[in-house]
Design a protein around this motif. Structure first.
Motif, short mmCIF file in Angstrom:
data_model
loop_
_atom_site.label_atom_id
_atom_site.label_comp_id
_atom_site.label_asym_id
_atom_site.label_seq_id
_atom_site.Cartn_x
_atom_site.Cartn_y
_atom_site.Cartn_z
N LEU A 117 0.85 -1.19 0.00
CA LEU A 117 0.00 0.00 0.00
C LEU A 117 0.88 1.24 0.00
N CYS A 144 3.58 -2.55 3.97
CA CYS A 144 3.13 -3.91 3.67
C CYS A 144 2.16 -4.32 4.77
N SER A 190 -4.58 -7.95 4.06
CA SER A 190 -5.67 -7.52 3.19
C SER A 190 -6.75 -6.78 3.99
N TYR A 229 -5.40 -3.38 4.79
CA TYR A 229 -5.34 -2.61 3.54
C TYR A 229 -6.66 -1.87 3.32
N LEU A 258 -6.44 -9.72 -1.87
CA LEU A 258 -7.38 -8.62 -1.68
C LEU A 258 -8.78 -9.03 -2.15
#
Length: 288
Positions: A43, A52, A55, A58, A84
């Motif tokens: 990201l 890093c 998911s 994120y 993701l």
């Protein structure tokens, strides 16, 4: 040998796999050269620095404005994209927005279902993932019955199907519905008879700190053919997602499926194999 290991250049895959992203950034200052450990997603934060993260993290960080979705970063890293998409397909809030986009765009809905029907024909498991949660849930299967009754071709296909008509007039079979479930069942409760009426309402909820940021992710995926195809695959592979989707927009989905001759027949076969579903529509044939 020890010294050789200690002084491995940063550009080696071994070093990049263990060196924190901010140190890689210090050397490269290029997001395309940053790597993360397996299971983490790259990201680029709002301040430009890389991170890093998992998911789940994120999506949360993007939702809160700490980073931006960059499709190019993930398209260059297929494993990260897969992680993701797997997370998104199981996230009820994101999928609620995805479904709304489909419902509000007839062309998108048509193209999606055309793609899904093709995938269901190639892989029968996908149709089972769709039908399984519906036929197993009492409320969803009643709603499906109503949609099938309103679909002339499907209704006629059922009436013309000898095994189906014989089955709906059989006594209830052993199932997980519990004893006594067939008490009081008669032809007036027949799901395929004109006098049978039932209405169901399903409500879905979604909450985000900033739904626009989530919609931005969905939009970027929708306009990329490869990404949307991959996302559909993850959605079809997830029965829990298919259940949520059925609760939110069963009618349009079933409509496209029942329009297809091959899928329609497979649907009937799956329903016939599901004891609880068949028990929910069986009744005594008073004409005999």
């Amino acid at each position: 040998m020890i010294l050789g290991i200690l002084f491995v250049p940063l550009t080696s895959s071994f070093a990049e796999s263990i060196i924190p992203p901010h140190r890689q950034w210090t050397q490269f200052n290029d997001i395309s050269k940053i790597t993360c450990k397996d299971g983490l997603i790259l990201l680029q934060k709002s301040n430009g620095f890389p991170a890093c993260v998992s998911s789940t993290a994120y999506l949360k960080l993007i939702d809160r404005g700490y980073g931006m979705f960059d499709s190019k970063i993930l398209k260059d890293r297929p494993m990260m994209m897969n992680d993701l998409m797997t997370n998104m397909a199981s996230n009820t809030s994101i999928m609620h927005h995805w479904h709304e986009m489909m419902q509000n765009d007839p062309t998108m809905m048509k193209n999606t279902m055309k793609n899904w029907i093709s995938k269901m024909k190639e892989n029968p498991k996908f149709l089972k993932n769709m039908m399984g949660p519906i036929t197993s849930d009492p409320e969803l299967r009643q709603e499906m019955i109503e949609h099938m009754k309103k679909h002339p071709v499907m209704e006629q296909s059922l009436k013309d199907h000898p095994m189906w008509m014989a089955s709906v007039h059989e006594p209830m079979m052993g199932s997980t519905m519990g004893s006594g479930m067939n008490q009081g069942m008669h032809s007036g409760m027949c799901s395929w008879c004109p006098e049978y009426e039932h209405n169901m309402q399903h409500v879905s909820h979604a909450s985000f700190t900033n739904s626009d940021r989530m919609m931005n992710i969905i939009h970027h995926m929708w306009i990329d053919d490869k990404m949307v195809q991959d996302m559909h695959e993850f959605m079809l592979e997830n029965p829990e997602h298919m259940k949520q989707m059925s609760e939110q927009m069963m009618g349009p989905i079933l409509g496209f499926m029942m329009d297809d001759t091959e899928i329609r027949q497979q649907m009937i076969d799956l329903m016939l194999d599901h004891e609880d579903f068949m028990n929910s529509i069986r009744h005594i044939d008073s004409s005999k």
